[in-house]
Design a protein around this motif. Structure first.
Motif, mmCIF file in Angstrom:
data_model
loop_
_atom_site.group_PDB
_atom_site.id
_atom_site.type_symbol
_atom_site.label_atom_id
_atom_site.label_comp_id
_atom_site.label_asym_id
_atom_site.label_seq_id
_atom_site.Cartn_x
_atom_site.Cartn_y
_atom_site.Cartn_z
ATOM 1 N N TYR A 39 15.657 21.951 -15.765
ATOM 2 C CA TYR A 39 15.146 20.749 -16.418
ATOM 3 C C TYR A 39 14.229 20.016 -15.446
ATOM 4 C CZ TYR A 39 18.686 18.249 -13.676
ATOM 5 O OH TYR A 39 19.450 17.748 -12.651
ATOM 6 N N GLY A 40 13.238 19.341 -15.987
ATOM 7 C CA GLY A 40 12.312 18.610 -15.152
ATOM 8 C C GLY A 40 12.790 17.204 -14.840
ATOM 9 N N ARG A 41 12.105 16.570 -13.919
ATOM 10 C CA ARG A 41 12.399 15.169 -13.575
ATOM 11 C C ARG A 41 11.115 14.358 -13.682
ATOM 12 N NH1 ARG A 41 15.637 19.518 -11.758
ATOM 13 N NH2 ARG A 41 17.377 18.786 -10.480
ATOM 14 N N GLN A 42 11.247 13.152 -14.230
ATOM 15 C CA GLN A 42 10.119 12.223 -14.234
ATOM 16 C C GLN A 42 10.304 11.213 -13.110
ATOM 17 O OE1 GLN A 42 11.068 12.416 -17.969
ATOM 18 N NE2 GLN A 42 12.986 11.331 -17.716
ATOM 19 N N ILE A 43 9.247 10.458 -12.851
ATOM 20 C CA ILE A 43 9.273 9.533 -11.723
ATOM 21 C C ILE A 43 8.907 8.132 -12.167
ATOM 22 C CG2 ILE A 43 6.860 9.885 -11.019
ATOM 23 C CD1 ILE A 43 7.955 9.957 -8.079
ATOM 24 N N SER A 44 9.514 7.148 -11.523
ATOM 25 C CA SER A 44 9.181 5.743 -11.729
ATOM 26 C C SER A 44 8.741 5.195 -10.380
ATOM 27 C CB SER A 44 10.383 4.971 -12.242
ATOM 28 O OG SER A 44 10.803 5.502 -13.500
ATOM 29 N N SER A 77 22.579 8.867 -28.062
ATOM 30 C CA SER A 77 22.450 10.215 -27.513
ATOM 31 C C SER A 77 23.467 10.515 -26.421
ATOM 32 C CB SER A 77 21.043 10.399 -26.924
ATOM 33 O OG SER A 77 20.042 10.101 -27.863
ATOM 34 N N TYR A 78 24.273 9.533 -26.056
ATOM 35 C CA TYR A 78 25.109 9.655 -24.859
ATOM 36 C C TYR A 78 26.593 9.621 -25.228
ATOM 37 C CZ TYR A 78 26.027 9.047 -19.803
ATOM 38 O OH TYR A 78 26.418 9.192 -18.495
ATOM 39 N N GLU A 79 27.112 10.771 -25.583
ATOM 40 C CA GLU A 79 28.532 10.881 -25.907
ATOM 41 C C GLU A 79 29.347 11.110 -24.638
ATOM 42 O OE1 GLU A 79 30.671 13.182 -29.402
ATOM 43 O OE2 GLU A 79 30.417 14.520 -27.677
ATOM 44 N N GLY A 108 0.776 -1.232 0.000
ATOM 45 C CA GLY A 108 0.000 0.000 0.000
ATOM 46 C C GLY A 108 0.804 1.275 0.000
ATOM 47 N N VAL A 109 2.095 1.195 -0.325
ATOM 48 C CA VAL A 109 2.931 2.382 -0.419
ATOM 49 C C VAL A 109 3.714 2.306 -1.717
ATOM 50 C CG1 VAL A 109 4.855 1.332 0.847
ATOM 51 C CG2 VAL A 109 4.662 3.812 0.760
ATOM 52 N N LEU A 110 3.963 3.438 -2.338
ATOM 53 C CA LEU A 110 4.723 3.495 -3.580
ATOM 54 C C LEU A 110 6.152 3.952 -3.319
ATOM 55 C CD1 LEU A 110 2.089 5.129 -5.956
ATOM 56 C CD2 LEU A 110 3.145 2.875 -6.273
ATOM 57 N N LEU A 111 7.107 3.240 -3.883
ATOM 58 C CA LEU A 111 8.501 3.657 -3.877
ATOM 59 C C LEU A 111 8.745 4.449 -5.159
ATOM 60 C CD1 LEU A 111 10.266 0.336 -2.779
ATOM 61 C CD2 LEU A 111 9.208 2.105 -1.349
ATOM 62 N N GLY A 112 9.390 5.610 -5.037
ATOM 63 C CA GLY A 112 9.591 6.456 -6.201
ATOM 64 C C GLY A 112 11.043 6.846 -6.422
ATOM 65 N N ILE A 113 11.460 6.818 -7.690
ATOM 66 C CA ILE A 113 12.805 7.226 -8.102
ATOM 67 C C ILE A 113 12.666 8.273 -9.199
ATOM 68 C CG2 ILE A 113 14.838 6.447 -9.399
ATOM 69 C CD1 ILE A 113 14.994 5.734 -6.472
ATOM 70 N N LEU A 114 13.424 9.378 -9.084
ATOM 71 C CA LEU A 114 13.380 10.455 -10.066
ATOM 72 C C LEU A 114 14.553 10.337 -11.036
ATOM 73 C CD1 LEU A 114 11.530 11.464 -7.761
ATOM 74 C CD2 LEU A 114 12.393 13.768 -8.211
ATOM 75 N N THR A 115 14.297 10.615 -12.304
ATOM 76 C CA THR A 115 15.357 10.583 -13.307
ATOM 77 C C THR A 115 15.135 11.664 -14.357
ATOM 78 O OG1 THR A 115 14.150 8.953 -14.626
ATOM 79 C CG2 THR A 115 15.788 8.097 -13.072
ATOM 80 N N ALA A 116 16.217 11.950 -15.109
ATOM 81 C CA ALA A 116 16.131 12.866 -16.244
ATOM 82 C C ALA A 116 17.270 12.549 -17.204
ATOM 83 C CB ALA A 116 16.204 14.306 -15.781
ATOM 84 N N PHE A 135 18.129 15.874 -18.888
ATOM 85 C CA PHE A 135 19.131 16.830 -18.414
ATOM 86 C C PHE A 135 20.079 17.222 -19.541
ATOM 87 C CE2 PHE A 135 23.602 17.128 -17.038
ATOM 88 C CZ PHE A 135 23.557 18.350 -16.390
ATOM 89 N N ARG A 136 20.539 16.239 -20.302
ATOM 90 C CA ARG A 136 21.502 16.531 -21.359
ATOM 91 C C ARG A 136 20.869 17.365 -22.475
ATOM 92 N NH1 ARG A 136 26.549 13.170 -23.618
ATOM 93 N NH2 ARG A 136 26.964 13.293 -21.397
ATOM 94 N N ARG A 137 19.644 17.057 -22.835
ATOM 95 C CA ARG A 137 18.970 17.841 -23.868
ATOM 96 C C ARG A 137 18.778 19.286 -23.413
ATOM 97 N NH1 ARG A 137 14.324 15.139 -24.272
ATOM 98 N NH2 ARG A 137 13.213 16.614 -22.941
#
Length: 264
Positions: free
Chosen positions: A254-259, A176-178, A109-117, A243-245
């Motif tokens: 820059y924004g962050r999305q969540i998983s 995309s990752y030089e 009943g709880v969500l674990l969240g990780i932010l990325t960009a 972040f790189r873009r």
């Protein structure tokens, strides 16, 4: 509140087959369906972005509701480390989030969240022991062993590696990752076989496949099954923050999305 113009109004939730089969609530979210505006328009969930806190709070609530309605969200203060923490019966206050880059729990009943960009979000589930985990795997955390730390923390809660499945969500793709030569040599020093995760680039540079590197570490760790979604954050500006873009475009923020992942 309405979604800003140019950004889809519906929350975009990408799901992984291995986690669907494990029967856990989960989702790799993008930038659509949120209320932030400007350079971080959409479902920005990062307090460090400079966005208005009330907008971020609304976006986090929308994200959670899209994955496990009514569930509280637990996250960590991410520092590009290999540290993993365990969430017990009590949620830590937002202002007291532990400094770590992964978290695990047996609590339902709880969500674990990780932010990325651009970094790789990794969600874990063991349906046998009833344990889930989430990890933020940027290159520093990935080579430092953040996924190994997450697996070890799940084992401490009763998991067996062969019962754990994991999925690697949207992150920056190799095209995309030089990276420079020093970056390449750091990975070579860890293991000569890591050359497989690099492709040739312009003089003195390489293209790094973060997703494949993380997926390979998970497979070598002996997990039951590993899935990579193959979604590039850099080349999908309407769907994901990067972040790189943002850096290449000279944007101020820059924004962050969540998983998210949780036991029902």
């Amino acid at each position: 509140m309405e979604a800003p113009e140019g950004i889809a109004r519906e929350v975009d939730v990408a799901r992984a087959g291995v986690l669907d089969l494990a029967g856990v609530a989960h989702g790799f979210l993008g930038r659509s369906g949120g209320v932030s505006t400007g350079e971080v328009a959409g479902l920005n969930v990062g307090y460090g972005s400079g966005d208005a806190r009330e907008l971020i709070d609304e976006n986090r609530a929308r994200a959670a509701a899209a994955v496990l309605p009514g569930a509280p969200l637990a996250s960590v203060y991410q520092v590009h480390s290999a540290a993993c923490v365990t969430l017990g019966d009590d949620l830590w206050p937002e202002a007291e989030r532990p400094h770590a880059d992964a978290l695990v729990t047996r609590r339902a009943g709880v969500l674990l969240g990780i932010l990325t960009a651009d970094c790789a979000p990794v969600l874990f589930a063991d349906p046998v022991a009833g344990v889930v985990g989430a990890a933020h795997a940027g290159w520093k955390g990935a080579i430092g062993g953040v996924t190994d730390s997450t697996i070890a923390a799940m084992e401490a809660l009763g998991s067996r590696r062969g019962d754990i499945v994991a999925a690697v969500g949207p992150c920056i793709a190799r095209r995309s990752y030089e990276v420079d030569e020093a970056f390449f040599q750091r990975f070579q020093a860890e293991d000569l076989a890591n050359a497989d995760f690099f492709a040739g680039g312009r003089a003195g540079h390489h293209q790094f496949d973060l997703e494949a590197y993380v997926a390979a570490r998970l497979a070598r760790a002996g997990l039951g099954r590993v899935e990579a979604l193959g979604l590039d954050t850099y080349t999908a500006p309407e769907r994901y923050y990067s972040f790189r873009r943002a850096t290449h475009k000279g944007e101020a923020s820059y924004g962050r999305q969540i998983s998210l992942i949780g036991l029902t």
